[in-house]
Enzyme design. Structure first.
Site, PDB file in Angstrom:
ATOM      1  N   SER A  22      43.562  38.824  72.660  1.00 20.37           N
ATOM      2  CA  SER A  22      44.111  39.219  72.467  1.00 20.37           C
ATOM      3  C   SER A  22      45.122  39.353  71.894  1.00 20.37           C
ATOM      4  O   SER A  22      45.866  38.767  73.015  1.00 20.37           O
ATOM      5  CB  SER A  22      43.605  40.388  73.424  1.00 20.37           C
ATOM      6  OG  SER A  22      43.862  41.078  74.328  1.00 20.37           O
ATOM      7  N   PHE A  88      37.860  47.309  56.080  1.00 17.00           N
ATOM      8  CA  PHE A  88      38.773  45.910  56.757  1.00 17.00           C
ATOM      9  C   PHE A  88      39.563  46.516  57.519  1.00 17.00           C
ATOM     10  O   PHE A  88      40.766  47.046  56.901  1.00 17.00           O
ATOM     11  CB  PHE A  88      39.090  45.554  54.783  1.00 17.00           C
ATOM     12  CG  PHE A  88      39.774  44.016  55.110  1.00 17.00           C
ATOM     13  CD1 PHE A  88      38.926  42.584  55.231  1.00 17.00           C
ATOM     14  CD2 PHE A  88      41.412  44.331  54.527  1.00 17.00           C
ATOM     15  CE1 PHE A  88      40.345  41.735  54.857  1.00 17.00           C
ATOM     16  CE2 PHE A  88      41.652  42.901  54.734  1.00 17.00           C
ATOM     17  CZ  PHE A  88      41.554  41.379  55.112  1.00 17.00           C
ATOM     18  N   PHE A 102      35.762  42.545  57.528  1.00 17.91           N
ATOM     19  CA  PHE A 102      35.319  43.015  56.569  1.00 17.91           C
ATOM     20  C   PHE A 102      33.401  43.848  57.398  1.00 17.91           C
ATOM     21  O   PHE A 102      32.424  43.697  57.132  1.00 17.91           O
ATOM     22  CB  PHE A 102      35.116  42.416  55.402  1.00 17.91           C
ATOM     23  CG  PHE A 102      34.036  43.924  54.301  1.00 17.91           C
ATOM     24  CD1 PHE A 102      35.518  44.535  53.453  1.00 17.91           C
ATOM     25  CD2 PHE A 102      32.901  43.990  54.166  1.00 17.91           C
ATOM     26  CE1 PHE A 102      34.845  46.205  52.899  1.00 17.91           C
ATOM     27  CE2 PHE A 102      32.855  44.987  53.091  1.00 17.91           C
ATOM     28  CZ  PHE A 102      33.772  45.463  52.359  1.00 17.91           C
ATOM     29  N   GLN A 158      35.012  40.950  44.345  1.00 14.69           N
ATOM     30  CA  GLN A 158      35.166  39.596  45.126  1.00 14.69           C
ATOM     31  C   GLN A 158      33.318  39.408  45.418  1.00 14.69           C
ATOM     32  O   GLN A 158      33.760  38.226  46.682  1.00 14.69           O
ATOM     33  CB  GLN A 158      35.450  40.556  46.595  1.00 14.69           C
ATOM     34  CG  GLN A 158      36.700  41.637  46.688  1.00 14.69           C
ATOM     35  CD  GLN A 158      37.005  42.439  45.954  1.00 14.69           C
ATOM     36  OE1 GLN A 158      36.375  42.545  45.448  1.00 14.69           O
ATOM     37  NE2 GLN A 158      38.737  43.443  46.494  1.00 14.69           N
ATOM     38  N   ASN A 181      39.935  38.810  37.241  1.00 13.92           N
ATOM     39  CA  ASN A 181      41.083  37.505  37.178  1.00 13.92           C
ATOM     40  C   ASN A 181      40.999  36.049  36.587  1.00 13.92           C
ATOM     41  O   ASN A 181      39.330  35.527  36.146  1.00 13.92           O
ATOM     42  CB  ASN A 181      42.065  38.101  38.378  1.00 13.92           C
ATOM     43  CG  ASN A 181      41.264  36.941  39.169  1.00 13.92           C
ATOM     44  OD1 ASN A 181      40.698  36.229  39.167  1.00 13.92           O
ATOM     45  ND2 ASN A 181      41.418  37.666  40.938  1.00 13.92           N
ATOM     46  N   LEU A 210      45.723  38.390  33.957  1.00 16.29           N
ATOM     47  CA  LEU A 210      46.596  36.587  34.446  1.00 16.29           C
ATOM     48  C   LEU A 210      47.871  36.966  35.314  1.00 16.29           C
ATOM     49  O   LEU A 210      48.997  36.526  34.803  1.00 16.29           O
ATOM     50  CB  LEU A 210      47.122  36.576  33.175  1.00 16.29           C
ATOM     51  CG  LEU A 210      46.109  35.987  31.525  1.00 16.29           C
ATOM     52  CD1 LEU A 210      46.591  35.622  30.196  1.00 16.29           C
ATOM     53  CD2 LEU A 210      45.174  35.471  32.073  1.00 16.29           C
ATOM     54  N   GLY A 211      47.448  38.014  35.778  1.00 13.51           N
ATOM     55  CA  GLY A 211      48.849  38.292  37.400  1.00 13.51           C
ATOM     56  C   GLY A 211      50.325  38.616  36.488  1.00 13.51           C
ATOM     57  O   GLY A 211      50.412  38.980  35.810  1.00 13.51           O
ATOM     58  N   ASP A 243      43.210  47.097  40.294  1.00 12.10           N
ATOM     59  CA  ASP A 243      42.193  47.859  39.783  1.00 12.10           C
ATOM     60  C   ASP A 243      42.446  49.074  39.385  1.00 12.10           C
ATOM     61  O   ASP A 243      42.260  49.840  38.413  1.00 12.10           O
ATOM     62  CB  ASP A 243      41.743  49.248  41.597  1.00 12.10           C
ATOM     63  CG  ASP A 243      41.027  47.723  42.469  1.00 12.10           C
ATOM     64  OD1 ASP A 243      40.420  46.776  42.201  1.00 12.10           O
ATOM     65  OD2 ASP A 243      40.817  48.454  43.484  1.00 12.10           O
TER      66      ASP A 243
END
Length: 316
Positions: A22, A88, A102, A158, A181, A210-211, A243
């Site tokens: 932990s 998540f 997730f 995703q 993307n 394209l970032g 998004d």
């Protein structure tokens, strides 16, 4: 969550098969997310009234209140009787190594949602965007759109990493718009076995982010449209930027603007998110948005968008 040390200092390679460890974390940040709520929030910020469709748990109440206060129609979110809302959970150490999980939870029940009763209540959709969700739900909703003639948008994002061609091909075939993307666009080709031209031939418009280089918009038989990213962006956190781009692009499309203007509006909205920690923590006035649009893409772009933002401001 953030761990002030290094995970590697607590791991014994020879004992990984007996791992039980932990970490004391320094902070806990709970952020709103989910591709559909992020997009709906962005469209609502631009004055639209998007309809959120998905499956959540009883713990969705606070999130619902937040979204509804910001103009999102949440009346058609299915609430599970036994499962929590998907989430998540991630812990990051000082080297940016991460342990993450997730939990799909109520998302698994998205396959139980039928679109026709929703359409009967809200009216015919301009588009149904089918984002990353329960794979069976994605397939069901895509097929229902085909059967009922609802224009649909493929945005598998995703799920591309986990899905194979048998999942991805039916999600893409016949989409009015395909969002991805640049990396995901190559993944689509690899997993479907289709060439870039074959993918494009199966959709109306292919929009590839394209970032920092902006976005590329393609149509079969037409010249490429490449729109640079918004100017003078101070990047802080990339989560949710794609998004936000989609939200801006779809808002401008709903206003009847062309592909170039839609991409420009998407890039400006994305700039607000990348400059903010959290996917729905940004805000702006119509004047601020238009000033930024003009700075990046010129006075004509701002003039084309201004009437729509003004109408949205008056409606509120």
């Amino acid at each position: 969550m953030s761990f002030a040390g290094k995970f590697e200092d607590s791991l014994v390679v020879e004992q990984l098969h007996k791992l039980s460890v932990s970490f004391l974390v320094d902070d806990l940040e709970i952020r709103r997310g989910g591709v559909a709520p992020n997009m709906c929030f962005g469209m609502a910020r631009l004055g639209l009234r998007p309809v959120l469709v998905g499956s959540a748990g009883e713990d969705f109440a606070d999130y619902r209140s937040w979204l509804e206060r910001h103009g999102v129609d949440c009346d058609h979110v299915r609430i599970s009787e036994s499962l929590h809302t998907a989430r998540f959970v991630c812990t990051t150490d000082t080297t940016m190594a991460q342990f993450a999980s997730f939990y799909p939870g109520a998302m698994k029940e998205a396959r139980l949602i039928e679109l026709a009763p929703i359409v009967a209540r809200v009216g015919a959709p301009s588009f149904v965007l089918i984002g990353a969700d329960d794979p069976d739900g994605m397939l069901r909703h895509t097929e229902e759109c085909r059967q009922r003639g609802y224009p649909f948008i493929a945005d598998p994002s995703q799920q591309l990493a986990f899905g194979e061609g048998d999942l991805i091909r039916p999600l893409v075939e016949g989409a009015a718009i395909l969002f991805s993307n640049e990396y995901e666009s190559h993944l689509i080709q690899q997993k479907t076995g289709w060439s870039a031209d074959e993918v494009l031939a199966r959709v109306g418009v292919q929009v590839t982010t394209l970032g920092a280089d902006g976005v590329r918009v393609l149509r079969a038989g037409e010249d490429d449209i490449v729109v640079p990213a918004a100017k003078n962006v101070t990047a802080v956190e990339p989560t949710g930027v794609g998004d936000a781009f989609r939200a801006g692009y779809l808002a401008a499309t709903a206003w009847g603007l062309d592909l170039t203007r839609s991409a420009q509006v998407g890039c400006v909205l994305a700039a607000y998110v990348v400059e903010t920690v959290g996917t729905q923590e940004y805000s702006f006035t119509a004047e601020q948005f238009l000033a930024r649009l003009e700075e990046s893409y010129g006075a004509e772009a701002a003039a084309d968008v201004a009437p729509h933002l003004a109408a949205a401001h008056q409606a509120r």
